[in-house]
Design a protein around this motif. Structure first.
Motif, PDB file in Angstrom:
ATOM      1  N   ALA A  58      -3.690   1.163  -2.043  1.00 51.71           N
ATOM      2  CA  ALA A  58      -4.642   0.089  -1.789  1.00 51.71           C
ATOM      3  C   ALA A  58      -5.389  -0.306  -3.058  1.00 51.71           C
ATOM      4  CB  ALA A  58      -5.635   0.510  -0.707  1.00 51.71           C
ATOM      5  N   ASP A  59      -5.718   0.694  -3.893  1.00 51.32           N
ATOM      6  CA  ASP A  59      -6.452   0.384  -5.125  1.00 51.32           C
ATOM      7  C   ASP A  59      -5.627  -0.544  -6.014  1.00 51.32           C
ATOM      8  OD1 ASP A  59      -8.744   1.750  -4.530  1.00 51.32           O
ATOM      9  OD2 ASP A  59      -8.131   3.603  -5.520  1.00 51.32           O
TER      10      ASP A  59
ATOM     11  N   ALA B  95      -7.210   0.051   5.797  1.00 49.69           N
ATOM     12  CA  ALA B  95      -6.306   0.685   4.830  1.00 49.69           C
ATOM     13  C   ALA B  95      -6.549   0.163   3.418  1.00 49.69           C
ATOM     14  CB  ALA B  95      -4.858   0.459   5.240  1.00 49.69           C
ATOM     15  N   LEU B  96      -7.322  -0.930   3.302  1.00 52.26           N
ATOM     16  CA  LEU B  96      -7.618  -1.470   1.979  1.00 52.26           C
ATOM     17  C   LEU B  96      -8.925  -0.915   1.408  1.00 52.26           C
ATOM     18  CD1 LEU B  96      -6.291  -4.981   2.744  1.00 52.26           C
ATOM     19  CD2 LEU B  96      -5.720  -3.745   0.668  1.00 52.26           C
ATOM     20  N   GLY B  97      -9.594  -0.087   2.217  1.00 58.30           N
ATOM     21  CA  GLY B  97     -10.785   0.583   1.704  1.00 58.30           C
ATOM     22  C   GLY B  97     -11.995  -0.309   1.544  1.00 58.30           C
TER      23      GLY B  97
ATOM     24  N   ILE C  34       0.839  -1.199   0.000  1.00 59.83           N
ATOM     25  CA  ILE C  34       0.000   0.000   0.000  1.00 59.83           C
ATOM     26  C   ILE C  34       0.877   1.253   0.000  1.00 59.83           C
ATOM     27  CG2 ILE C  34      -1.646   1.352   1.371  1.00 59.83           C
ATOM     28  CD1 ILE C  34      -2.915  -1.323   2.245  1.00 59.83           C
TER      29      ILE C  34
ATOM     30  N   ARG D 274      -7.581   9.905   2.723  1.00 57.85           N
ATOM     31  CA  ARG D 274      -8.600  10.955   2.762  1.00 57.85           C
ATOM     32  C   ARG D 274      -9.988  10.364   2.543  1.00 57.85           C
ATOM     33  NH1 ARG D 274      -9.570  14.066  -1.377  1.00 57.85           N
ATOM     34  NH2 ARG D 274      -7.518  13.898  -2.351  1.00 57.85           N
ATOM     35  N   TRP D 275     -10.147   9.462   1.562  1.00 59.59           N
ATOM     36  CA  TRP D 275     -11.458   8.865   1.316  1.00 59.59           C
ATOM     37  C   TRP D 275     -11.854   7.887   2.407  1.00 59.59           C
ATOM     38  CZ3 TRP D 275     -15.189  10.790  -1.308  1.00 59.59           C
ATOM     39  CH2 TRP D 275     -14.904  11.734  -2.294  1.00 59.59           C
ATOM     40  N   GLN D 276     -10.863   7.210   2.970  1.00 62.00           N
ATOM     41  CA  GLN D 276     -11.200   6.305   4.075  1.00 62.00           C
ATOM     42  C   GLN D 276     -11.757   7.093   5.264  1.00 62.00           C
ATOM     43  OE1 GLN D 276      -7.509   4.131   4.486  1.00 62.00           O
ATOM     44  NE2 GLN D 276      -7.776   3.243   2.452  1.00 62.00           N
TER      45      GLN D 276
ATOM     46  N   PRO E  84     -11.992   1.881  -5.444  1.00 62.68           N
ATOM     47  CA  PRO E  84     -12.966   2.872  -4.974  1.00 62.68           C
ATOM     48  C   PRO E  84     -12.361   4.231  -4.614  1.00 62.68           C
ATOM     49  CG  PRO E  84     -12.615   1.165  -3.303  1.00 62.68           C
ATOM     50  CD  PRO E  84     -11.903   0.715  -4.549  1.00 62.68           C
ATOM     51  N   HIS E  85     -11.102   4.254  -4.162  1.00 58.57           N
ATOM     52  CA  HIS E  85     -10.532   5.551  -3.769  1.00 58.57           C
ATOM     53  C   HIS E  85     -10.323   6.439  -4.985  1.00 58.57           C
ATOM     54  CE1 HIS E  85      -9.065   2.439  -0.900  1.00 58.57           C
ATOM     55  NE2 HIS E  85      -9.311   3.337   0.025  1.00 58.57           N
ATOM     56  N   LEU E  86      -9.674   5.874  -6.007  1.00 62.52           N
ATOM     57  CA  LEU E  86      -9.426   6.635  -7.225  1.00 62.52           C
ATOM     58  C   LEU E  86     -10.755   7.046  -7.862  1.00 62.52           C
ATOM     59  CD1 LEU E  86      -7.623   7.714  -9.498  1.00 62.52           C
ATOM     60  CD2 LEU E  86      -7.660   5.433 -10.520  1.00 62.52           C
TER      61      LEU E  86
ATOM     62  N   GLU F  73     -13.710   7.535  -6.399  1.00 61.34           N
ATOM     63  CA  GLU F  73     -14.333   8.633  -5.634  1.00 61.34           C
ATOM     64  C   GLU F  73     -13.635   9.957  -5.943  1.00 61.34           C
ATOM     65  OE1 GLU F  73     -16.984   8.822  -3.669  1.00 61.34           O
ATOM     66  OE2 GLU F  73     -17.142   7.150  -2.269  1.00 61.34           O
ATOM     67  N   GLU F  74     -12.295   9.926  -5.986  1.00 61.05           N
ATOM     68  CA  GLU F  74     -11.524  11.146  -6.198  1.00 61.05           C
ATOM     69  C   GLU F  74     -11.854  11.760  -7.564  1.00 61.05           C
ATOM     70  OE1 GLU F  74      -9.778  12.579  -4.001  1.00 61.05           O
ATOM     71  OE2 GLU F  74      -8.506  14.017  -5.066  1.00 61.05           O
TER      72      GLU F  74
ATOM     73  N   TYR G 147     -13.274   9.979   4.970  1.00 64.42           N
ATOM     74  CA  TYR G 147     -14.590  10.470   4.524  1.00 64.42           C
ATOM     75  C   TYR G 147     -15.667   9.406   4.771  1.00 64.42           C
ATOM     76  CZ  TYR G 147     -18.354  11.977   1.386  1.00 64.42           C
ATOM     77  OH  TYR G 147     -19.571  12.335   0.865  1.00 64.42           O
ATOM     78  N   TRP G 148     -15.371   8.166   4.341  1.00 59.84           N
ATOM     79  CA  TRP G 148     -16.369   7.088   4.509  1.00 59.84           C
ATOM     80  C   TRP G 148     -16.683   6.850   5.986  1.00 59.84           C
ATOM     81  CZ3 TRP G 148     -12.856   3.854   0.819  1.00 59.84           C
ATOM     82  CH2 TRP G 148     -13.105   4.217  -0.509  1.00 59.84           C
TER      83      TRP G 148
ATOM     84  N   LEU H  45      -3.302  -2.627  -5.029  1.00 57.47           N
ATOM     85  CA  LEU H  45      -3.248  -3.949  -4.386  1.00 57.47           C
ATOM     86  C   LEU H  45      -4.534  -4.729  -4.660  1.00 57.47           C
ATOM     87  CD1 LEU H  45      -2.011  -6.030  -2.408  1.00 57.47           C
ATOM     88  CD2 LEU H  45      -3.056  -4.762  -0.557  1.00 57.47           C
ATOM     89  N   ARG H  46      -5.668  -4.054  -4.468  1.00 60.18           N
ATOM     90  CA  ARG H  46      -6.966  -4.709  -4.719  1.00 60.18           C
ATOM     91  C   ARG H  46      -7.049  -5.184  -6.166  1.00 60.18           C
ATOM     92  NH1 ARG H  46     -11.681  -2.152  -1.567  1.00 60.18           N
ATOM     93  NH2 ARG H  46     -12.805  -2.735  -3.438  1.00 60.18           N
TER      94      ARG H  46
ATOM     95  N   GLU I 247      -6.035   8.039  -0.828  1.00 57.98           N
ATOM     96  CA  GLU I 247      -6.711   6.919  -0.164  1.00 57.98           C
ATOM     97  C   GLU I 247      -7.073   7.179   1.302  1.00 57.98           C
ATOM     98  OE1 GLU I 247      -4.328   3.530  -1.300  1.00 57.98           O
ATOM     99  OE2 GLU I 247      -5.172   3.549  -3.335  1.00 57.98           O
TER     100      GLU I 247
END
Lengths: 241, 610
Positions: free
Chosen positions: A29-30, B116-118, A24, B12-14, A147-149, A151-152, B16-17, A32-33, B10
């Protein structure tokens, strides 16, 4: 199941355990997923490869650059994005990608869904003009995976609310049909049949498709094909003795 | 710096959620919403933290959960911790700190890594099997099982208060009624042979024993009969089999379930021991289960497990030393080593003979550890012509081999011929095919009172007690008499949860009582002037993980396991992803508890997964 880089089961005693924290830190994380889902079917046993994570990371960076001008000083939308509605190949590929990602995700075939998004990204990257709708569509499809990318970009594209509950995109089945054409097949110059193939089929594949046709195959049985004349999109002619 | 920078995006969105509770699932669906329950196998939070293998399944389920939300479904996607278990306890023994501390630390690490993996879990429903608010309900379910008997007529579990009491039992008084009930409960106590590790002071599972030594630490392990708590899962064997059929699972998982249950139809046959080889005045009969009664004429010897209760009586003077030595040696092996791993067959002749009931032939009685005490009757008739293991054994010890079945096409027979065929050298069965021969011999045995048709299962009752600290205590009290001996009467804890006592140290006691027995203040209780001793075994790790999918549905409910309305809405689970290692036992135990809860009216579907 995921094995260590040495193709062995991960264990402390073998010293081949990969900690997700490090991955990560390096790639996010994106990535890795996405990499774990891109490695192959869930039930397959496959070894970890750090350069594979690098590969999906580069894909995510490409998606980023589709929407964002990476040469600008501050975060700015890419000027290549235009408001014109998608058309032609981009429109057809967009609907095919929605269909592929929807169907593959629902049946847990994540690796092929990711491939489809990669192909669509490549198409948009190559295009001089990128319809904003097509880029947005890619972001929506990517949302369950990265999901992070997603959302951004969704937010940078001007949406105030989280992407998490946005309705899933629908596709037009008409537009997902691939273009097929009919090609006549001759034996010694006489018309013996017609095969339906994809419009952009390669020469070798067209010859193979002609040979594979049940009627033609029957007629060629036991015969020596001296020559095959293949004209893409037009004609296949087998010369036999 | 507008290049792709996940380290900035990442977290930041974690945040937020988390702050917006984006993935908190409301109890009520919106109009028209269909429910979708996506379950992960919850992890054991080890001290090592996550490795990249863990997120494989979690990512898959997260993708589905997110897709289903986009599709407008009412999605339940929770996470929790299967946190009781041996590693935390062993760490506690080493460092002399409460396992709660290491458990909390490990959970914090796992949670940080998972977040951390969202993943889009609803963290408001997080469960931890070691949390008293959770194991209160594990204990409650245990008491449900304790309070239930299986009615074979109605094919369902019923309250123990509805168990018919025979008049002659009732006439003898309440103690006899209590015993009558105790032997029918789904949770019961019995003496069973277990893998006892004196150094670790605990019972180990077969998988935890290698080469007669503990997998962890390499301490010697012995077979020893111990009074243990068991779950009567065998009562549900047929339902666990039959109710598997309509499920939409992969055929391989169904087959694993069927194999583990191992239903076999056959006959139980009585062999009398030749009295001339026994002590004066002694009479013994040995019952065996066979799926191939049609091969009885080919039975040339018998084998008993070394633990069979008759062995001491059967051993003749010249053989008794060898028999004892053999019993001793096999007590140090696990079942797995005795059967799957054994490359050569071992065994000892007892000196006694049995009489084959079909032809009166005297056949020698051996003991060998490839026969398990817990399997069937703990004794077999050996038919070396038609069974692989019996054949190997007969070759090894020069015992007679007779062919009594030939291939159906009457081609040359290659021994051992384990397939079906046509009976030969079998008197009145000669010429019959296997199924006709089975029917004829079974009827013949029944008529002569030498045998009965029987269904047998490989499935054993589930060993449910552990001599460990870090597990759920049993909410039970043993009544004591004036001399401090147990009367056999058991009292149920009035108030749940019954929590673990704090100990000076967590070392095993080296006795079957387990570390809880060291907490004298906790163990000894007086209620209404009566003395009681708390049960000092703890439950296995399976107990908490058997039903966690139910608790997520209403994780903070203090008055019930879960609101029945919510259970009805969310069950069954729509998608479950767990490793193949959970496809047998974990799934079987969960299905068993679910069926008992179904019979008790707690859940209203027969299976946890559709």
């Amino acid at each position: 199941m995921i094995l260590g880089e040495d193709n062995q089961k991960m264990s402390k005693s073998r010293g081949n355990v990969i900690n997700p924290d490090e991955v990560i830190r390096e790639y996010g994380a994106d990535a890795l997923r996405l990499y774990e889902m891109f490695m192959g079917p869930l039930e397959a046993v496959k070894p970890w490869q750090m350069n594979g994570v690098e590969g999906v990371y580069r894909f995510l960076a490409r998606v980023w650059r589709l929407a964002i001008d990476h040469e600008a000083e501050t975060v700015t939308l890419n000027a290549k994005m235009v408001d014109a509605a998608p058309s032609g190949e981009v429109l057809r590929e967009m609907h095919r990608t929605i269909r592929k990602v929807t169907e593959d995700t629902e049946s847990l075939r994540f690796n092929t869904a990711i491939s489809a998004m990669m192909e669509f990204t490549n198409l948009l990257t190559k295009s001089e003009e990128r319809p904003r709708e097509a880029v947005t569509m890619l972001v929506r499809l990517l949302s369950p995976y990265a999901p992070h990318l997603a959302e951004e970009l969704w937010s940078l594209l001007g949406n105030a609310k989280t992407l998490a509950y946005e309705p899933w995109p629908a596709y037009d089945p008409e537009l997902t049909k691939s273009d097929t054409i009919e090609v006549p097949v001759q034996i010694n110059g006489k018309l013996k049949g017609v095969i339906a193939v994809e419009a952009n089929i390669e020469k070798d594949a067209l010859e193979a498709a002609a040979k594979a046709d049940a009627k033609i195959a029957e007629m060629l049985k036991g015969k020596v094909v001296k020559k095959a004349i293949v004209v893409p999109k037009k004609l296949v002619n087998f010369v036999i003795g | 710096m507008p290049s792709y920078h996940p380290a900035e995006i990442e977290p930041r969105w974690q945040r937020y959620w988390a702050e917006h509770k984006t993935f908190t699932t409301p109890d009520e669906p919106q109009p028209g919403q269909t429910k979708y329950y996506i379950l992960d196998m919850f992890p054991y939070p080890s001290g090592d933290g996550l490795h990249v293998g863990h997120p494989e399944g979690y990512t898959a389920t997260d993708i589905l959960a997110r897709l289903k939300r986009h599709l407008g479904c009412h999605v339940l996607h929770p996470m929790g911790w299967d946190a009781f278990g041996l590693p935390a306890e062993q760490y506690a023994i080493k460092t002399n700190q409460h396992p709660r501390k290491t458990t909390e630390k490990n959970i914090a690490t796992f949670k940080r890594q998972i977040q951390a993996l969202g993943f889009s879990y609803d963290w408001d429903r997080e469960v931890d099997t070691t949390d008293p608010a959770y194991f209160k309900w594990t204990q409650w379910i245990f008491l449900k099982l304790y309070d239930t008997w299986y009615d074979p007529e109605l094919k369902k579990g019923r309250p123990i208060s509805e168990l018919p009491i025979p008049e002659n039992v009732a006439a003898k008084g309440p103690e006899f009624v209590a015993v009558w009930r105790n032997v029918k409960r789904l949770a019961y106590q019995a003496e069973v042979p277990v893998n006892w590790c004196p150094a670790m002071g605990t019972v180990l599972s077969n998988e935890e024993v290698i080469d007669g030594k503990s997998e962890v630490g390499g301490h010697p392990v012995e077979r020893r009969p111990l009074k243990q708590w068991l779950m009567r899962i065998t009562a549900y064997a047929d339902r666990l089999l039959d109710e598997l059929e309509p499920l939409d699972w992969s055929e391989s998982i169904k087959q694993m379930q069927r194999n583990w249950i191992g239903k076999r139809e056959g006959a139980e046959v009585r062999f009398d021991v030749d009295p001339s080889t026994l002590r004066e005045g002694l009479e013994l009969e040995i019952n065996v289960f066979t799926t191939r009664p049609d091969t009885l004429f080919g039975a040339t010897y018998m084998v008993l497990s070394p633990e069979h209760p008759f062995v001491a009586d059967l051993a003749t003077e010249p053989q008794s030393a060898a028999v004892k030595a053999y019993q001793e040696a096999s007590s140090r092996k696990s079942d797995f080593e005795r059967t799957e791993m054994a490359k050569t067959k071992t065994g000892v002749f007892t000196g006694a003979y049995a009489i084959n009931p079909v032809n009166g032939v005297k056949i020698p009685i051996w003991i060998a550890d490839y026969v398990l005490a817990t399997y069937g009757t703990g004794a077999i008739m050996a038919v070396p012509g038609h069974d692989e293991r019996d054949y190997e054994f007969a070759k090894q010890f020069n015992l007679p081999i007779i062919c009594v079945v030939i291939p159906a096409d009457r081609s040359t027979v290659d021994l051992p011929h384990t397939d079906t065929g046509i009976a030969i050298h079998s008197d009145f069965l000669d010429g019959l095919d296997t199924s006709a021969a089975k029917a004829k011999i079974t009827a013949w045995l029944a008529e002569k009172k030498l045998g009965t048709p029987r269904v047998n299962y490989k499935l054993r009752d589930w060993l449910f007690s552990r001599q460990r600290y870090w597990g759920e205590p049993f909410p039970l009290l043993h009544e004591l008499d004036a001399n401090g001996n147990r009367t056999g009467v058991i009292r149920v804890e009035d108030k749940l949860p019954l929590t673990l006592p704090v100990l000076e140290d967590y070392k095993p006691t080296g006795t079957p009582e387990g570390p809880l027995s060291k907490a004298a203040d906790w163990v000894n209780v007086t209620i209404d002037g009566k003395q009681y001793q708390r049960e000092t075994n703890t439950m296995p790790q399976w107990a908490g993980s058997c039903w966690y999918y139910l608790r997520y549905i209403d994780a903070r409910n203090d008055a019930a396991l879960a609101d029945p309305k919510k259970l009805k809405h969310w069950l069954p689970v729509d998608l479950y992803i767990g490793g193949a290692e959970h496809a047998v036992l974990h799934l079987l135990y969960s299905r068993f508890w679910h069926k008992v809860l179904y019979d008790c009216g707690i859940v209203d579907c027969k299976e946890p997964l559709p």
